[in-house]
Enzyme design. Structure first.
Site, PDB file in Angstrom:
ATOM      1  N   TYR A  94      39.825  37.357  31.089  1.00  0.00           N
ATOM      2  CA  TYR A  94      40.651  36.296  30.486  1.00  0.00           C
ATOM      3  C   TYR A  94      40.224  36.010  29.048  1.00  0.00           C
ATOM      4  CZ  TYR A  94      42.130  35.035  35.284  1.00  0.00           C
ATOM      5  OH  TYR A  94      42.612  35.022  36.574  1.00  0.00           O
TER       6      TYR A  94
ATOM      7  N   HIS B 228      37.509  41.494  40.531  1.00  0.00           N
ATOM      8  CA  HIS B 228      38.846  41.103  40.078  1.00  0.00           C
ATOM      9  C   HIS B 228      39.953  42.020  40.614  1.00  0.00           C
ATOM     10  CE1 HIS B 228      40.964  38.883  36.538  1.00  0.00           C
ATOM     11  NE2 HIS B 228      41.765  39.023  37.564  1.00  0.00           N
TER      12      HIS B 228
END
Length: 272
Positions: free
Chosen positions: A44, A102
């Site tokens: 991110y 992830h």
């Protein structure tokens, strides 16, 4: 492996796509309003800003539940722990409460047993309190369980909303005692205009977003909606007080249409 220390909070703040001052403001306001779970990820590019917002808040660290996710480039045994230590430095904390893989390793380049074993080692070192996975299908969950045991896997974080209810994966996880976290519970806002969701919202004097979030929590999932608007952050939080009837839950169950919004080429597994 021992069972997990504490359940994952049912409600938290997501920070996907939020950058720079926008994410600082979102996290700061959420903490002021009473959010205590903050979800971020290496990819991110906002861990430092999230860490700054937390450091600047008056909320004690032991009241917070911080989640981050290890990116695919860092899954190899020699990279995972160093990358997590870098995440901790950015987040200004000596540990996170939950670390997730992830996405599975593209093309299986790093075996599940390798990265899950290394993640378990990170937990043993005290870098993370709990470990889990994200975007795993049933076959990958089976591999993760074989590597570290179902009791060590705190959650599988997957796209899950009224239009993509992901029942096969969620039910398999439940059968193994693995919790499910729903991301994108509002389907990028698509469900907010749904007439069924809207009618239920009207019946409760609630918002469509509150209905979708309450639905997921009533199914036993954690939710991590994001917002940059204080009013929406406050409104979403109230979903925790909303209880839908069995009939309303059944109505929402009929909305499933397999509408998958996140399916990145080269990353996504073969979905169930």
């Amino acid at each position: 492996m021992t069972a997990n220390l504490s359940p994952i909070p049912a409600f938290g703040l997501g920070t996907f796509r939020l950058k720079d001052q926008v994410v600082i403001d979102s996290v700061s306001q959420a903490l002021e309003l009473g959010y205590r779970l903050i979800d971020t990820a290496q990819i991110y590019g906002n861990e430092a800003e999230v860490g700054q917002a937390i450091a600047d808040s008056s909320v004690p660290r032991n009241e917070l539940f911080i989640t981050t996710k290890v990116w695919t480039e860092n899954l190899a045994a020699d990279k995972l722990i160093p990358s997590l230590k870098e995440s901790l430095a950015r987040l200004r904390t000596d540990h996170v409460d939950l670390t997730l893989i992830h996405w599975p390793s593209p093309g299986g380049a790093v075996p599940v047993a390798e990265f899950m074993g290394t993640l378990a080692e990170a937990k043993a070192q005290g870098l993370t309190r709990q470990i889990g996975v994200s975007n795993f299908n049933i076959a990958l969950l089976r591999e993760a369980i074989a590597a570290v045991g179902a009791g060590a896997i705190a959650t599988n974080q997957i796209e899950l909303h009224p239009y993509l209810q992901n029942r096969a994966v969620a039910e398999f996880a439940r059968s193994q005692g693995i919790h499910t976290t729903s991301y994108m519970t509002l389907a990028y806002g698509k469900v907010l205009g749904d007439p069924v969701v809207g009618a239920i919202a009207q019946a409760h004097g609630a918002t469509p977003a509150q209905v979708a979030l309450a639905w997921a929590m009533q199914r036993g999932y954690a939710v991590i909606p994001s917002s940059t608007q204080r009013d929406n952050l406050a409104s979403n939080l109230k979903a925790q007080q909303l209880t839908l009837t069995d009939a309303e839950m059944a109505q929402i169950a009929t909305l499933d249409r397999g509408d998958r919004l996140v399916n990145p080429d080269g990353l996504a597994p073969a979905w169930d």
